[in-house]
Design a protein around this motif. Structure first.
Motif, PDB file in Angstrom:
ATOM      1  N   LYS A 130       0.821  -1.218   0.000  1.00  0.00           N
ATOM      2  CA  LYS A 130       0.000   0.000   0.000  1.00  0.00           C
ATOM      3  C   LYS A 130       0.852   1.262   0.000  1.00  0.00           C
ATOM      4  CE  LYS A 130      -0.425   0.112   5.055  1.00  0.00           C
ATOM      5  NZ  LYS A 130      -1.356   0.048   6.203  1.00  0.00           N
ATOM      6  N   TYR A 131       2.087   1.185   0.492  1.00  0.00           N
ATOM      7  CA  TYR A 131       2.939   2.370   0.547  1.00  0.00           C
ATOM      8  C   TYR A 131       3.469   2.769  -0.824  1.00  0.00           C
ATOM      9  CZ  TYR A 131       2.849   1.260   5.515  1.00  0.00           C
ATOM     10  OH  TYR A 131       2.432   0.992   6.786  1.00  0.00           O
TER      11      TYR A 131
ATOM     12  N   ALA B 148       9.429   4.482   1.565  1.00  0.00           N
ATOM     13  CA  ALA B 148      10.054   4.468   2.890  1.00  0.00           C
ATOM     14  C   ALA B 148       9.578   5.644   3.732  1.00  0.00           C
ATOM     15  CB  ALA B 148      11.576   4.498   2.752  1.00  0.00           C
ATOM     16  N   LYS B 149       9.434   6.797   3.088  1.00  0.00           N
ATOM     17  CA  LYS B 149       8.982   7.992   3.808  1.00  0.00           C
ATOM     18  C   LYS B 149       7.575   7.790   4.361  1.00  0.00           C
ATOM     19  CE  LYS B 149       8.669  13.022   3.269  1.00  0.00           C
ATOM     20  NZ  LYS B 149       8.828  14.157   2.322  1.00  0.00           N
ATOM     21  N   LYS B 150       6.680   7.222   3.522  1.00  0.00           N
ATOM     22  CA  LYS B 150       5.311   6.972   3.976  1.00  0.00           C
ATOM     23  C   LYS B 150       5.284   5.954   5.114  1.00  0.00           C
ATOM     24  CE  LYS B 150       3.323   7.750  -0.642  1.00  0.00           C
ATOM     25  NZ  LYS B 150       2.625   7.092  -1.764  1.00  0.00           N
ATOM     26  N   TYR B 151       6.083   4.910   4.951  1.00  0.00           N
ATOM     27  CA  TYR B 151       6.125   3.853   5.969  1.00  0.00           C
ATOM     28  C   TYR B 151       6.642   4.389   7.299  1.00  0.00           C
ATOM     29  CZ  TYR B 151       7.994  -0.186   8.464  1.00  0.00           C
ATOM     30  OH  TYR B 151       8.309  -1.111   9.426  1.00  0.00           O
TER      31      TYR B 151
ATOM     32  N   GLU C  77      15.744  -2.769   5.847  1.00  0.00           N
ATOM     33  CA  GLU C  77      15.218  -2.503   7.172  1.00  0.00           C
ATOM     34  C   GLU C  77      14.458  -1.189   7.220  1.00  0.00           C
ATOM     35  OE1 GLU C  77      18.911  -4.609   9.438  1.00  0.00           O
ATOM     36  OE2 GLU C  77      17.862  -2.996  10.418  1.00  0.00           O
ATOM     37  N   MET C  78      14.741  -0.334   6.242  1.00  0.00           N
ATOM     38  CA  MET C  78      14.143   0.985   6.271  1.00  0.00           C
ATOM     39  C   MET C  78      12.964   1.080   5.312  1.00  0.00           C
ATOM     40  SD  MET C  78      16.074   4.576   5.570  1.00  0.00           S
ATOM     41  CE  MET C  78      15.215   6.143   5.586  1.00  0.00           C
ATOM     42  N   VAL C  79      13.088   0.416   4.181  1.00  0.00           N
ATOM     43  CA  VAL C  79      12.064   0.497   3.149  1.00  0.00           C
ATOM     44  C   VAL C  79      11.072  -0.640   3.319  1.00  0.00           C
ATOM     45  CG1 VAL C  79      11.664   0.508   0.667  1.00  0.00           C
ATOM     46  CG2 VAL C  79      13.715   1.525   1.591  1.00  0.00           C
TER      47      VAL C  79
END
Length: 777
Positions: free
Chosen positions: A332-333, A429-432, A468-470
């Motif tokens: 969804k991100y 990644a920013k949205k998550y 781990e970030m994305v």
């Protein structure tokens, strides 16, 4: 005048604002039309899998689906070796499915992407990775046997991915086929509520069709009028009162659905006649309850006799979910951008490596660049292919909800998440991370992911995006191998070719592990069973033209620590003129709950607060994993062990490989101090035998150190549930056939690892040392 030459003129005109609004409206209208078409296409797409115990009829059912949909022009037969789905030479020779095969066909306006999965326990990873990318599944049961051992395994795998399912009771024409027995077996063993949608007409050889309880009509196949089963007679009921059994079954169907559907409940409370309840309301209620995992629809048929497959196809369209009905977690991100999962890799002689992917969002074009988040690399797709078993057709684009193959990807492995660019990955990644912060969850920051020591390269944009970030799609659980053997080429001159072939096969099959024994220099294969390793040997010989020899089959044992131990390790040396210093204090502890090592547990104290940078901690954990891969007793992997880190210090110039090496040495020391014990794989088995042979089978199992769980009856057959050490099952297949005159059969799967006695451990040590030769299958 072209559109591109028209734009500058329009921008210079006095009415440019009007033109801009017009073009924006047209673009928005075009995008809306595309999304509407995309959603309509996804709503009529079904990504399904066929799963079952071996010999339940998966491939036969799939072949009938392809024939009735018009995809193939002949009815493939497993015994004749002419099936579409079992296209490998080894599959046709043995009459079993070895690798999952994907195919796409149409049925009544719906696009069905179907994957036929293996039923043998040795190839359970094929089922695992197929279920990972599917939206729904059809579980096939032998109507005379009910739920069998491997059925339980694949059902648990589907539970793990929350996949809505149908059950198809195949082989209703067999003697002993029983709808009631199968329903009770489903309730007792699968712990789900079966909902019967059609009931058989006749039984055994007299099975001629099914009564459709939803539409109150009968489907009957006359073998004299249509031998291939493509034609059947539909007979509507004037009233369900004509048959008491049908009336009772229809009432039970509606009554149970009324528990989940308010509209049906209102109709029942208003004393509406069963035959007057609209079929559309029942279909809607069944679909909703299926997607919510409240019930599992059950249908009957006989695929080999070409009866009942068309209603099953209708049920797939009606009750199993489309991609629009499923939430895909991290997908969804990515919004409307590309998000896809690579779930399988095969090597084609002409096209090179082919990567099978499931698209969860966005669109993919042939020749486009894709970004692999797991590998932090960009690759170019040379071709985009639609898969039809062993046939591949070029296509220009693929949209979300579909399964396709990509050619040209050399660095992509099973379980990797793919998107269109680094920018898209960073936006996701920013949205998550924003959503994680709102939930109060701590997520890794850019600085944490890019902590570097001196001598390391400076962080780049690619380094800033890690798994781990994305948000990446979850990978798969790969089962532990239980058998191992050495492999040798016929000549040293082809060793390089063998290494390349094994590398390709390992990339295709994640359950196959290839290691080189540092002491002997031998190449060791680890797999799920004797059949698995035999297939690997056959593929090396037939596909790669290599003559290889396999050593004696051995059991893949495990080790665990007996006591706790604490050690301190110091590494202090000079490398390239710079001092490398590492100080580590750690301890190991027996931990039954911790099957496989995941993370080091930090033991903080006022004297040692242990503020360790993320990248350094990863280096320590890599060293620990390396140390646990070879135990101190017989060099088998160490499990059921936790590792605590008490102290750590390092020098500014120290490189990460040095930290990893120091952690590995410390862990090896700790294992020797703690002492090790051997763990043997225990297999959960189901043995089916005639009642007259029951005592002989139980006596033989007792001799093999088995733990008898339960003995159930299925008509004239006894089903024995038992736990047996894998070592004691060497040669069991031949022995069982011998003393039961071929009337008994068994199925098994890995259950757990159990500590061995001192006496049994010594036997294993002697055998591995070369003093004992195990009896093979």
């Amino acid at each position: 005048m072209t559109f591109h030459t028209l734009i500058p003129k329009l921008l210079k005109s006095k009415q440019r604002n009007v033109y801009l609004l017009y073009f924006r409206a047209r673009i928005h209208q075009s995008q809306a039309k595309y999304h509407q078409y995309d959603h309509e296409s996804m709503a009529k797409t079904r990504n399904i899998g066929i799963m079952a115990h071996i010999d339940a009829g998966k491939t036969t059912t799939t072949e009938r689906m392809l024939y009735y949909s018009g995809f193939s022009r002949h009815l493939g037969d497993v015994d004749h070796g002419d099936t579409v789905m079992d296209y490998m030479e080894q599959e046709r020779d043995r009459g079993i499915t070895i690798t999952s095969a994907s195919i796409t066909f149409n049925w009544k306006g719906h696009r069905v992407n179907l994957i036929d999965t293996p039923g043998h326990v040795d190839f359970t990873v094929e089922v695992e990775r197929s279920l990972r990318v599917l939206d729904g599944a059809v579980g096939i049961l032998d109507a005379s046997a009910g739920v069998e051992a491997q059925t339980l395994t694949v059902w648990r795998q589907a539970d793990h991915y929350h996949i809505p399912r149908l059950i198809y009771l195949n082989k209703m024409d067999k003697p002993g086929a029983s709808l009631e027995m199968c329903l009770q077996s489903v309730r007792d063993k699968l712990h789900v509520e079966p909902l019967v949608l059609n009931i058989p007409i006749g039984s055994g050889k007299n099975f001629v069709g099914v009564h459709d309880l939803v539409n109150l009509q009968s489907f009957m196949w006359d073998p004299n009028s249509s031998r291939d089963g493509s034609e059947f007679v539909t007979v509507p009921f004037k009233t369900s009162q004509e048959d008491e059994e049908i009336n009772r079954a229809r009432s039970d169907l509606v009554g149970r659905l009324a528990d989940f559907d308010e509209h049906l409940a209102d109709l029942v409370l208003c004393d509406t006649k069963m035959e007057d309840i609209p079929a559309e309301d029942i279909v809607r209620a069944v679909r909703t309850a299926t997607l919510q995992h409240k019930i599992v629809p059950v249908l009957c048929g006989s695929s080999l006799k070409n009866k009942g497959v068309q209603p099953l196809l209708d049920a797939i369209n009606l009750y199993l979910p489309s991609p629009m009905d499923i939430s895909y977690g991290f997908a969804k991100y990515y919004g409307s951008d590309l998000c896809a999962l690579a779930f399988k890799v095969v090597h084609d002689k002409q096209r090179g490596p082919l990567t099978f992917v499931r698209l969860y969002s966005g669109m993919l074009k042939s020749g486009a660049n894709i970004y692999n988040i797991n590998r932090s690399s960009t690759e170019k797709t040379t071709r985009l292919l639609q898969v039809y078993a062993d046939e591949l057709h070029d296509i220009s684009t693929a949209v979300a909800g579909n399964i396709v193959a990509l050619a040209g990807l050399k660095e992509t492995f099973t379980g990797d998440t793919l998107t269109s660019s680094l920018r898209v990955a960073q936006a996701a990644a920013k949205k998550y991370n924003h959503e994680a912060n709102e939930r109060g969850e701590k997520c890794p920051t850019k600085s944490e992911n890019n902590e570097t020591l001196e001598n390391e390269s400076e962080s780049t944009e690619v380094d800033s995006v890690t798994s781990e970030m994305v948000p990446i799609l979850a990978g798969m659980t790969i089962p532990d191998p239980v058998f191992l053997c050495s492999i040798e080429p016929s000549s040293i001159s082809v060793q390089k070719q063998l290494d390349t072939a094994l590398n390709n096969l390992q990339k295709e099959d994640p359950s196959l592990r290839v290691e080189v024994n540092t002491e002997t220099g031998q190449t060791i294969l680890s797999g799920m069973g004797e059949l698995h390793l035999d297939i690997i040997k056959s593929r090396l010989e037939k596909e790669y033209g290599l003559d290889v020899d396999l050593g004696p089959l051995q059991i893949a044992y495990r080790e665990t620590v007996v006591n706790s131990a604490e050690v301190t390790e110091v590494l202090d040396k000079e490398l390239n003129g710079k001092r490398q210093f590492v100080h580590i204090k750690l301890s190991v502890h027996a931990d039954v709950a911790n099957r496989e090592f995941q993370h080091v547990e930090l033991q903080r104290s006022p004297e040692h607060p242990l503020h360790i940078k993320h990248k350094i901690l990863k280096a320590i954990e890599n060293g620990v994993k390396s140390g646990l891969s070879h135990g101190s007793l017989l060099n088998f992997p160490v499990i059921h062990t936790s590792v605590h880190l008490h102290e750590f210090s390092t020098h500014y110039h120290t490189t990460l490989p040095m930290i990893t090496a120091c952690a590995s040495m410390a862990l090896q020391k700790a294992l020797k101090m703690a002492g090790s014990v051997l763990l043997e794989p225990m297999m959960a088995m189901e043995v089916s035998t005639e009642e007259s042979r029951l005592d002989d089978v139980i006596s033989d199992l007792a001799r093999r150190r088995s733990h008898i769980g339960a003995i159930a009856s299925r008509r004239d057959t006894k089903i024995i549930s038992v736990l047996t050490p894998l070592q004691e099952l060497m040669g069991y297949s031949t022995d069982l056939r011998t003393f039961t005159s071929g009337t008994a059969s068994f199925a098994m799967e890995l259950s757990h690892y159990e500590k061995m006695t001192t006496e049994e451990t010594q036997k294993v040590i002697d055998r591995i040392s070369g003093f004992y030769s195990p009896k093979l299958y």
